[in-house]
Scaffold this motif. Structure first.
Motif, PDB file in Angstrom:
ATOM      1  N   LYS A  15      -7.576   4.824   0.627  1.00  0.00           N
ATOM      2  CA  LYS A  15      -7.427   5.088   2.061  1.00  0.00           C
ATOM      3  C   LYS A  15      -6.229   4.332   2.633  1.00  0.00           C
ATOM      4  O   LYS A  15      -5.500   4.854   3.487  1.00  0.00           O
ATOM      5  CB  LYS A  15      -8.700   4.691   2.800  1.00  0.00           C
TER       6      LYS A  15
ATOM      7  N   THR B 248       0.825  -1.207   0.000  1.00  0.00           N
ATOM      8  CA  THR B 248       0.000   0.000   0.000  1.00  0.00           C
ATOM      9  C   THR B 248       0.855   1.251   0.000  1.00  0.00           C
ATOM     10  O   THR B 248       0.492   2.261  -0.612  1.00  0.00           O
ATOM     11  CB  THR B 248      -0.952   0.008   1.208  1.00  0.00           C
TER      12      THR B 248
ATOM     13  N   THR C 276     -11.260   2.121  -0.865  1.00  0.00           N
ATOM     14  CA  THR C 276     -10.582   1.409   0.214  1.00  0.00           C
ATOM     15  C   THR C 276      -9.081   1.381  -0.028  1.00  0.00           C
ATOM     16  O   THR C 276      -8.282   1.636   0.882  1.00  0.00           O
ATOM     17  CB  THR C 276     -11.115  -0.031   0.321  1.00  0.00           C
ATOM     18  N   ASP C 277      -8.693   1.097  -1.269  1.00  0.00           N
ATOM     19  CA  ASP C 277      -7.270   1.082  -1.615  1.00  0.00           C
ATOM     20  C   ASP C 277      -6.651   2.461  -1.427  1.00  0.00           C
ATOM     21  O   ASP C 277      -5.527   2.590  -0.929  1.00  0.00           O
ATOM     22  CB  ASP C 277      -7.071   0.621  -3.057  1.00  0.00           C
TER      23      ASP C 277
ATOM     24  N   MET D 218      -5.963   3.203  -9.764  1.00  0.00           N
ATOM     25  CA  MET D 218      -7.142   2.534  -9.251  1.00  0.00           C
ATOM     26  C   MET D 218      -8.005   1.930 -10.349  1.00  0.00           C
ATOM     27  O   MET D 218      -9.100   1.472 -10.103  1.00  0.00           O
ATOM     28  CB  MET D 218      -7.982   3.537  -8.442  1.00  0.00           C
TER      29      MET D 218
ATOM     30  N   SER E 272     -10.533  -1.311 -10.282  1.00  0.00           N
ATOM     31  CA  SER E 272     -10.662  -1.847  -8.925  1.00  0.00           C
ATOM     32  C   SER E 272     -12.041  -1.543  -8.372  1.00  0.00           C
ATOM     33  O   SER E 272     -12.514  -0.406  -8.428  1.00  0.00           O
ATOM     34  CB  SER E 272      -9.600  -1.226  -8.007  1.00  0.00           C
ATOM     35  N   LYS E 273     -12.701  -2.565  -7.828  1.00  0.00           N
ATOM     36  CA  LYS E 273     -14.000  -2.378  -7.198  1.00  0.00           C
ATOM     37  C   LYS E 273     -13.862  -1.799  -5.793  1.00  0.00           C
ATOM     38  O   LYS E 273     -14.843  -1.390  -5.195  1.00  0.00           O
ATOM     39  CB  LYS E 273     -14.746  -3.718  -7.144  1.00  0.00           C
ATOM     40  N   GLU E 274     -12.647  -1.780  -5.292  1.00  0.00           N
ATOM     41  CA  GLU E 274     -12.412  -1.264  -3.951  1.00  0.00           C
ATOM     42  C   GLU E 274     -11.464  -0.073  -4.015  1.00  0.00           C
ATOM     43  O   GLU E 274     -10.555   0.084  -3.203  1.00  0.00           O
ATOM     44  CB  GLU E 274     -11.823  -2.367  -3.062  1.00  0.00           C
ATOM     45  N   ALA E 275     -11.691   0.790  -4.997  1.00  0.00           N
ATOM     46  CA  ALA E 275     -10.770   1.902  -5.241  1.00  0.00           C
ATOM     47  C   ALA E 275     -10.653   2.808  -4.024  1.00  0.00           C
ATOM     48  O   ALA E 275      -9.545   3.208  -3.649  1.00  0.00           O
ATOM     49  CB  ALA E 275     -11.220   2.698  -6.462  1.00  0.00           C
TER      50      ALA E 275
ATOM     51  N   ALA F 204      -1.756  -2.226  -6.224  1.00  0.00           N
ATOM     52  CA  ALA F 204      -2.934  -3.022  -5.904  1.00  0.00           C
ATOM     53  C   ALA F 204      -2.537  -4.479  -5.675  1.00  0.00           C
ATOM     54  O   ALA F 204      -1.538  -4.954  -6.227  1.00  0.00           O
ATOM     55  CB  ALA F 204      -3.965  -2.927  -7.026  1.00  0.00           C
ATOM     56  N   ARG F 205      -3.328  -5.190  -4.870  1.00  0.00           N
ATOM     57  CA  ARG F 205      -3.008  -6.584  -4.562  1.00  0.00           C
ATOM     58  C   ARG F 205      -2.958  -7.433  -5.835  1.00  0.00           C
ATOM     59  O   ARG F 205      -2.072  -8.276  -5.996  1.00  0.00           O
ATOM     60  CB  ARG F 205      -4.045  -7.161  -3.594  1.00  0.00           C
TER      61      ARG F 205
END
Length: 304
Positions: free
Chosen positions: A258, A31, A255-256, A247, A250-253, A36-37
């Protein structure tokens, strides 16, 4: 090479403290570098599911897998698996002196080390180079140009310098050569800017602070300004610019984003000047920036 069978998972067992700590270090490094993972899994040659389990501390990885993850993160394997300060007696003695010290004391030690080891000797030159740091969307380009105009200094955007040097866009550099190559170009662009300009305003890429060598050089040679904003403001400004990297898809943009900000706050906070740009008009924000920068420069006896 994709290592699918070397990752042993037993969900019935409690997380091992060792594996949990390993997972936390990997996640923090990832992070902090804005990776991204899914991207890290691809770079390391393992599946995203295995990467998730590794970060959660619910799986046991081979040394080869950890080596591949460390290579993808452009860090030594020792940094991934534990403390590198056991390599020499000097490291051990320094670590012993610094152990259990508070943030204030560590900051003072860091300043003394910069003074002791730094090569910048010209009085005032650090405050005549002003570098803006922070996540993308903080206003570094807009405010940086305004500040350079007011001070009658050149304005340098390191991302553009990298693109001109390589003949590639930032996205192409990442795609073709990977994050390690990009960080090398980034470091070279900063070094050349410092050598060429004694007076300059620099807008830096958001992830520059995640590379210790590059960031130390920036802190040593420049007066640094951290432009802050809320994660939502960062996201909205980047989207308004039509730029979704890193991002994209990414569906968790959020969250990533943050997590990236959380991983970098401790580094951004080392800046000489902090300014919150959230929900403020550009002109008002610029005047606040100029006032803070001039106040810091004058306290260092730098003429306006």
């Amino acid at each position: 090479m994709r290592l699918e069978n070397s990752f042993e998972i037993n969900p019935l067992e409690d997380k091992s403290p060792l594996l949990r700590a390993l997972g936390e270090r990997i996640r923090s490094l990832r992070t902090g570098k804005g990776i991204a993972r899914k991207e890290l899994a691809s770079l390391a040659g393992i599946s995203e599911r295995h990467m998730a389990n590794l970060e959660l501390g619910t799986g046991n990885a081979t040394i080869l897998m950890l080596h591949q993850v460390a290579h993808a993160l452009t860090c030594p394997l020792a940094e991934l698996t534990g403390d590198i300060t056991t390599s020499t007696p000097e490291w051990l003695m320094i670590r012993e002196l610094l152990e259990n010290r508070g943030d204030k004391e560590l900051h003072q030690v860091w300043l003394k080390l910069i003074e002791l080891l730094g090569t910048e000797k010209a009085p005032g030159s650090r405050s005549s180079r002003i570098a803006l740091i922070g996540l993308r969307g903080a206003g570094k380009s807009t405010l940086g140009r305004m500040l350079a105009d007011r001070l009658k200094y050149p304005f340098i955007e390191l991302s553009h310098e990298i693109e001109q040097t390589t003949g590639c866009s930032i996205n192409e550099i990442y795609s073709l050569y990977g994050p390690a190559a990009y960080r090398r170009y980034e470091r070279r662009a900063l070094e050349e800017t410092i050598q060429l300009y004694s007076e300059v305003v620099i807008a830096t890429p958001g992830g520059l602070v995640s590379e210790a060598v590059t960031y130390n050089s920036l802190l040593e040679h420049c007066l640094t300004v951290w432009l802050q904003a809320t994660p939502r403001e960062h996201m909205d400004r980047v989207i308004a610019q039509g730029d979704f990297r890193p991002m994209s898809g990414s569906k968790e943009a959020m969250t990533d984003l943050k997590l990236i900000l959380e991983g970098r706050v401790a580094f951004y906070s080392k800046a000489d000047v902090h300014l919150d740009t959230s929900q403020q008009p550009v002109n008002g924000t610029f005047e606040a920036l100029f006032t803070k920068v001039q106040g810091t420069r004058q306290s260092a006896h730098i003429p306006p």
